[in-house]
Each structure stands twice: as C-alpha cells, then as structure tokens.
Scaffold this motif. Structure first.
Motif, mmCIF file in Angstrom:
data_model
loop_
_atom_site.group_PDB
_atom_site.id
_atom_site.type_symbol
_atom_site.label_atom_id
_atom_site.label_comp_id
_atom_site.label_asym_id
_atom_site.label_seq_id
_atom_site.Cartn_x
_atom_site.Cartn_y
_atom_site.Cartn_z
ATOM 1 N N SER A 1 -4.450 -0.298 -3.864
ATOM 2 C CA SER A 1 -3.075 0.132 -3.957
ATOM 3 C C SER A 1 -2.560 0.867 -2.721
ATOM 4 O O SER A 1 -1.349 1.115 -2.609
ATOM 5 N N SER A 2 -3.475 1.242 -1.812
ATOM 6 C CA SER A 2 -3.052 1.926 -0.585
ATOM 7 C C SER A 2 -2.639 0.905 0.473
ATOM 8 O O SER A 2 -3.016 1.000 1.644
ATOM 9 N N GLY A 3 -1.830 -0.073 0.045
ATOM 10 C CA GLY A 3 -1.477 -1.183 0.925
ATOM 11 C C GLY A 3 -0.541 -0.807 2.041
ATOM 12 O O GLY A 3 -0.589 -1.372 3.131
ATOM 13 N N GLY A 4 0.353 0.167 1.793
ATOM 14 C CA GLY A 4 1.233 0.621 2.857
ATOM 15 C C GLY A 4 0.447 1.274 3.977
ATOM 16 O O GLY A 4 0.724 1.053 5.169
ATOM 17 N N GLU A 5 -0.545 2.073 3.613
ATOM 18 C CA GLU A 5 -1.419 2.677 4.620
ATOM 19 C C GLU A 5 -2.141 1.601 5.428
ATOM 20 O O GLU A 5 -2.234 1.690 6.657
ATOM 21 N N GLY A 6 -2.669 0.596 4.740
ATOM 22 C CA GLY A 6 -3.397 -0.454 5.447
ATOM 23 C C GLY A 6 -2.546 -1.137 6.490
ATOM 24 O O GLY A 6 -2.970 -1.312 7.643
ATOM 25 N N ALA A 7 -1.323 -1.531 6.127
ATOM 26 C CA ALA A 7 -0.449 -2.245 7.056
ATOM 27 C C ALA A 7 0.008 -1.334 8.190
ATOM 28 O O ALA A 7 0.037 -1.742 9.363
ATOM 29 N N LEU A 8 0.401 -0.092 7.877
ATOM 30 C CA LEU A 8 0.875 0.831 8.907
ATOM 31 C C LEU A 8 -0.208 1.137 9.923
ATOM 32 O O LEU A 8 0.038 1.140 11.141
ATOM 33 N N LEU A 9 -1.416 1.391 9.458
ATOM 34 C CA LEU A 9 -2.526 1.696 10.358
ATOM 35 C C LEU A 9 -2.901 0.490 11.211
ATOM 36 O O LEU A 9 -3.201 0.626 12.398
ATOM 37 N N ALA A 10 -2.890 -0.692 10.615
ATOM 38 C CA ALA A 10 -3.220 -1.895 11.387
ATOM 39 C C ALA A 10 -2.239 -2.104 12.529
ATOM 40 O O ALA A 10 -2.623 -2.556 13.622
ATOM 41 N N LEU A 11 -0.975 -1.748 12.304
ATOM 42 C CA LEU A 11 0.064 -1.903 13.327
ATOM 43 C C LEU A 11 0.192 -0.680 14.228
ATOM 44 O O LEU A 11 1.093 -0.609 15.061
ATOM 45 N N ARG A 12 -0.712 0.288 14.063
ATOM 46 C CA ARG A 12 -0.779 1.503 14.876
ATOM 47 C C ARG A 12 0.484 2.357 14.754
ATOM 48 O O ARG A 12 0.827 3.116 15.657
ATOM 49 N N GLY A 13 1.157 2.271 13.585
ATOM 50 C CA GLY A 13 2.225 3.209 13.300
ATOM 51 C C GLY A 13 1.674 4.539 12.854
ATOM 52 O O GLY A 13 2.414 5.498 12.633
ATOM 53 N N SER A 14 0.377 4.609 12.706
ATOM 54 C CA SER A 14 -0.383 5.812 12.397
ATOM 55 C C SER A 14 -1.816 5.521 12.825
ATOM 56 O O SER A 14 -2.186 4.345 13.016
ATOM 57 N N VAL A 15 -2.603 6.571 12.965
ATOM 58 C CA VAL A 15 -4.028 6.353 13.276
ATOM 59 C C VAL A 15 -4.940 6.945 12.218
ATOM 60 O O VAL A 15 -6.126 6.630 12.167
ATOM 61 N N LEU A 16 -4.374 7.809 11.359
ATOM 62 C CA LEU A 16 -5.125 8.387 10.249
ATOM 63 C C LEU A 16 -4.196 8.494 9.054
ATOM 64 O O LEU A 16 -3.076 8.999 9.175
ATOM 65 N N GLY A 17 -4.648 8.003 7.920
ATOM 66 C CA GLY A 17 -3.856 8.085 6.710
ATOM 67 C C GLY A 17 -4.685 8.578 5.547
ATOM 68 O O GLY A 17 -5.924 8.568 5.600
ATOM 69 N N VAL A 18 -4.006 9.005 4.494
ATOM 70 C CA VAL A 18 -4.678 9.432 3.273
ATOM 71 C C VAL A 18 -4.314 8.452 2.172
ATOM 72 O O VAL A 18 -3.130 8.253 1.863
ATOM 73 N N GLY A 19 -5.326 7.827 1.585
ATOM 74 C CA GLY A 19 -5.129 6.904 0.479
ATOM 75 C C GLY A 19 -5.828 7.409 -0.763
ATOM 76 O O GLY A 19 -6.392 8.514 -0.780
ATOM 77 N N SER A 20 -5.809 6.618 -1.824
ATOM 78 C CA SER A 20 -6.513 6.974 -3.058
ATOM 79 C C SER A 20 -7.219 5.740 -3.593
ATOM 80 O O SER A 20 -6.863 4.607 -3.258
ATOM 81 N N ASP A 21 -8.233 5.986 -4.442
ATOM 82 C CA ASP A 21 -9.103 4.882 -4.859
ATOM 83 C C ASP A 21 -9.679 5.174 -6.239
ATOM 84 O O ASP A 21 -10.338 6.187 -6.446
ATOM 85 N N VAL A 22 -9.432 4.254 -7.194
ATOM 86 C CA VAL A 22 -10.065 4.319 -8.505
ATOM 87 C C VAL A 22 -10.728 2.990 -8.866
ATOM 88 O O VAL A 22 -11.454 2.908 -9.843
#
Length: 558
Positions: free
Chosen positions: A215-236
């Motif tokens: 579900s942390s798909g926005g983080e995945g796409a943003l980080l891949a495009l280098r709009g960020s270099v570190l993100g916080v996601g969640s996982d269940v």
C-alpha cells in the motif's frame, strides 16, 4: 462494483475527492515551478525528470542521502536549495505517476531556513539527518493536515492532528525536512495503490500498464523518481516490500514495536492481531540503516509503552569469520511458483553469493505457507470488515476491485466471535513455534548443549511471485504476509531486471495449485520487460540489524 448508500448529511465521495485533489494541486502550484512534460510520454518515464528540470536540480536530487547530509551539514549546500530541488522533482513525479496527496512547501522551506540559520550561527548540524528531505505515507499524521487512510470520508469528517506523529517528530528533531505526503490505496489493504479520493498511482518504469505496488505505492513511485530519497511507509502484509520491489528501491519491514506508531491513522489499539509496522523506504541500503539508528536512538519506549526498549546494535559481518555465513534460499513457497524473471534473478543471486569465501548457501524449504495465509487472512479483519464498510458508507464511495477482493472474496474474512478469535490467535502462536523449530532444523543438534547450532543466518526469497503487477491483479500476498504473521524483519532490495529475450514463459502443464496456474497466466515477457526484480532477506525476530549487515556485506562483495 457495489456502491454504498451515503450516510445522511455527509458530503458525497465525488465532492470530497474534488476537494482533496484541489488541495494537492494547489500545493504543487505553491512550489513555484511550471513543468511541461513531453506531449507523448514513453512507457518508461524514469528519466523524464532529468529532461524537464534544471541542471542544478538534477545534480542535487541525484546525490546519495549521505552525500546530501554531508554537503548541507558542511555548508556546501543550503538546506533551502536542497528542499526546493526535491519539491520541484516531486512535482514532476506527481505529473508522471500520481504519487502525491500533497506537497508541503511552506513547512519544508521554513524548516530548511531554520536549519540554515542554525548552521550559520553554530557551525554544527542540528542532527544526523540535517537538511535531508523526506516523504511520509499519508496515514502517518502531520500537524494540521488531513488523514484519509485511502478513504474519502475521513478527509472531510475527521479532526486533523494537532501535532506530528511520533516518528515524524523524531525525524524532524534529527534534522529531516518533511516535504511530501504520498498516496495509499482504499482500505490500505492492497498490494497496489488505487483509491477513489486520489486515483491510481502508476509505476515509473511502465506508467500506464503497471502498478507501483502497495500500500506504500506513492512512496515507491516518488522514491524511484528521486522526488525523495528517504520515505516512511507501513506494512502489515507486504506494503513496504512490494512497492519497493516494484519500483526498484529498498524497503525494510522491521520487527514490530521497534518504530513508534503514535499519531497515525490505522488499526485501532487492541485490534492488531497482525501488527502493522512503520518502516523506511529509500534509494539505497545505507539510508535505511540511518533511519533505524535515528529512530531507535530516540528511545521512544519512554513515550510509547509498547515499543521494545532495545537499543540499535552494531553488527559486522567479518569475511574472515571462522564459521561461514549461512543463507537459506526459498525457491518457491510450495503454492505459487514465481515468474521466470524472479526465478532467474534468485538463481543468479544465489550463485553469486555462494561463490564468496565463507558464505554457504543451502535450500530452505517453505513451511506450510498455505496455512500461514489461512491464519493471517483470518486475523486481518476480525470485525468482518464492518469498520471499513461504515467508513465507505459515510460518503457512499464505491468498492474498488482489490478492496472487494480482500474483504468479500477472501474466505478468511468474517466477523469473529470471542471463541473464534481465540482459536486463530492460538493458531498464530502455534505456527510461530512450528516455524521456529523448522528454522532450527537447518542447523545441527548438539547433544551436549542441547541446542541447535549454526542454523541459517538469514533467508533469501522472492518478494512476490512476479514483478510489478498489472492493475487489479495483486492477489497473492503469501511471499510477504508470512513474515508479518511471524513478525520477522524482512528487507527488500533490487537484484535485477526482466529481460524479455531470456525470461520466456514456458508452456507448463503441471502446477503447484490452482493459484499457481492463475498466477502463471499473468506473466508476459513483453509487458514486464525492463521492470525491476526485487528479492527479500529475512531474519528472525529482532534481527533487523543483522539482515541489514548481511545485505551490506553481500552487496560489497558481489
């Protein structure tokens, strides 16, 4: 798909979505840059930001996280120019993949200015993350900002947090600058990223056909495009690891109760028989370790009582160690065979590491992963999904396909009586005991000490049976969810790419199960060409440091 009747007096989901998207779009405007994309985009848009942004922006956003921290901390770059560069690149990422719920330019620039002023006065950085822009999955609270957890109604009707979530406070005190909030799917319980409030987040390597994961798909796409270099996601159930693998980045699902969750909107307290964890996602392995060191060093167990008071340990893997490093390989889980590129990349990785001195690779048979899914899926919605249904009814928003699949088509989801809940909790604990014994048997029994010795140090296995999925097809979770059930730390890392000339699907006649046959039909070497193939390294409970150290060692020598 079914549409729920809207609760009387509440806004319609369409109006709420319009408001949410207008807020997001205004936040992009507030960055102060106009980005014009090419009229015809290629399938793979990963390099498009470098064609539409300034050279200075490209140079800054291409630096490693540690290099950014070092340059800002030494005054060679200002925090303000760095955050502006990442805000602008995040605008491009949003236009390409729909990965943001909002940017936070006013907050980020103001904080960056504070950091620059502090450094000019004291010549000492404020903390180990001084000036580093970070992104946050949107159900993690930010003061004054809406929380939706993938649904429409909460954006309109819930009280906004008066303070940042605890993990954001910790990161901010360490010098990080929060500049972006990222998308998540309806219900949070999807391994893709689609909601009625923000739409579909796509994969930058295939921006139309494939998902960024969830579900942390926005983080995945943003980080891949280098709009960020570190993100916080969640996982269940895989929600950090699946998007990390799909987008070619790194993601850690830590052991539960090591990263604080106070201030998020997620599972109600006491209703967490499968614990949702927060964890880091990043562009390299180093930044995941930096995150964990910073967060654990904050000793948040003094604030959030559930956090285990366990300091972060330094683990070093010595290539000259007396006993070899033992890695167990799960080739498949006995239910669904991975697609050809996953099989190949796992095999090549195993061959590379087995060639290293003092590394031993052994087979690790999967243990009752079908039973694991029966247990974990029965404990995800112990109310039968009633709370989620009520939230959707507030705005009348429609069920999306994967929400309907996990809640309505999943035979494990039912409202549990007290006795039924106790039964499944007992099954959970029994499975954990059995799996521990299964792991122990990879070693040798010592009759003198009465202990198993030299068991495998970690498991290497697929993240999923395939790579990034076509939309609405991510329906097999067991490669990741089993580790949530066991509460084992698991770290996803990029290990290769799909090669259409090599990764041809053979004409299988025999299958491990009906699910295996269904999954096999989803693979097409042309569709998935060039996509990232991720693997995951798994350790036992509270061996978070160990699996990071092992992967660091392996990446250094292969």
């Amino acid at each position: 798909m079914p549409v729920l009747k809207k609760t009387k007096g509440s806004k319609s989901w369409q109006k709420i979505a319009d408001e949410a998207q207008a807020l997001r779009d205004q936040s992009l405007v507030d960055v102060g840059i106009t980005i014009s994309l090419p009229p015809r985009l290629p399938t793979n848009v990963i390099n498009i930001p470098e064609k539409v942004l300034s050279e200075k922006n490209i140079r800054i956003t291409s630096l490693s996280p540690q290099a950014l921290i070092d340059l800002i901390s030494s005054g060679k770059l200002s925090a303000r120019e760095v955050v502006q560069a990442f805000l602008e690149r995040a605008v491009a990422a949003q236009k390409l993949t729909n990965c943001l719920t909002e940017l936070l330019p006013q907050r980020a620039i103001s904080r960056a200015a504070e950091l620059d002023n502090h450094l000019s006065r004291c010549s000492i950085p404020i903390g180990p993350l001084h000036g580093l822009p970070i992104s946050i999955k949107s159900h993690i609270g930010i003061a004054g900002r809406p929380l939706t957890y993938g649904y429409c109604a909460p954006f309109h009707s819930r009280t906004r947090p008066v303070s940042d979530s605890l993990v954001v406070q910790i990161l901010t005190r360490a010098g990080a600058v929060v500049h972006a909030r990222t998308t998540e799917p309806q219900s949070m319980m999807q391994l893709e990223c689609a909601s009625n409030i923000y739409g579909i987040t796509t994969n930058p390597y295939s921006h139309v056909a494939l998902s960024s994961g969830g579900s942390s798909g926005g983080e995945g796409a943003l980080l891949a495009l280098r709009g960020s270099v570190l993100g916080v996601g969640s996982d269940v159930g895989g929600s950090i690891r699946v998007p990390a693998a799909a987008c070619g980045i790194y993601g850690l699902k830590p052991t539960a109760f090591r990263v604080p969750t106070t201030g998020w909107s997620s599972t109600p307290p006491g209703a967490d028989p499968i614990v949702t964890v927060l964890g880091p996602m990043g562009v390299n392995l180093e930044v995941l370790e930096i995150f964990m060191r910073v967060v654990v060093a904050a000793e948040s167990w003094n604030i959030e009582p559930a956090i285990i008071p366990l300091p972060w340990k330094t683990v070093h893997i010595d290539p000259t160690r007396e006993k070899p490093l033992r890695l167990g390989i799960i080739w498949h889980d006995g239910i669904v065979q991975p697609h050809p590129p996953v099989q190949r990349v796992l095999r090549e990785f195993a061959e590379k590491v087995s060639g290293l001195p003092q590394v031993e690779v052994v087979n690790f048979p999967a243990y009752k992963h079908d039973e694991a899914w029966a247990i974990v899926s029965s404990l995800y919605f112990t109310d039968g999904g009633d709370a989620d249904i009520a939230i959707m009814a507030e705005s009348g928003e429609p069920w999306l396909p994967l929400t309907e699949w996990i809640m309505k088509e999943n035979p494990g989801v039912k409202k549990l009586s007290r006795g039924e809940l106790e039964y499944w909790l007992e099954e959970r604990e029994e499975f954990r005991l059995e799996y521990s014994h299964h792991w122990n048997k990879t070693g040798r029994w010592n009759d003198v000490s009465r202990l198993w010795e030299h068991t495998v140090d970690a498991i290497i296995c697929p993240v999923a049976p395939g790579v990034a999925t076509q939309h609405n097809t991510a329906k097999y979770w067991t490669y990741t969810a089993v580790w949530n059930l066991l509460d084992y730390p698991a770290l996803t890392f990029p290990a290769g790419r799909v090669e259409k000339e090599i990764d041809i699907k053979d004409n299988r006649k025999r299958f491990l199960s009906g699910l295996d046959e269904e999954n096999w039909q989803l693979y097409n070497h042309e569709t998935f060409h060039g996509m990232s193939v991720g693997l995951q390294i798994v350790g036992r409970r509270f061996e978070d440091e160990k699996i990071i150290a092992i992967l660091k060692f392996l990446e250094k020598y292969i």
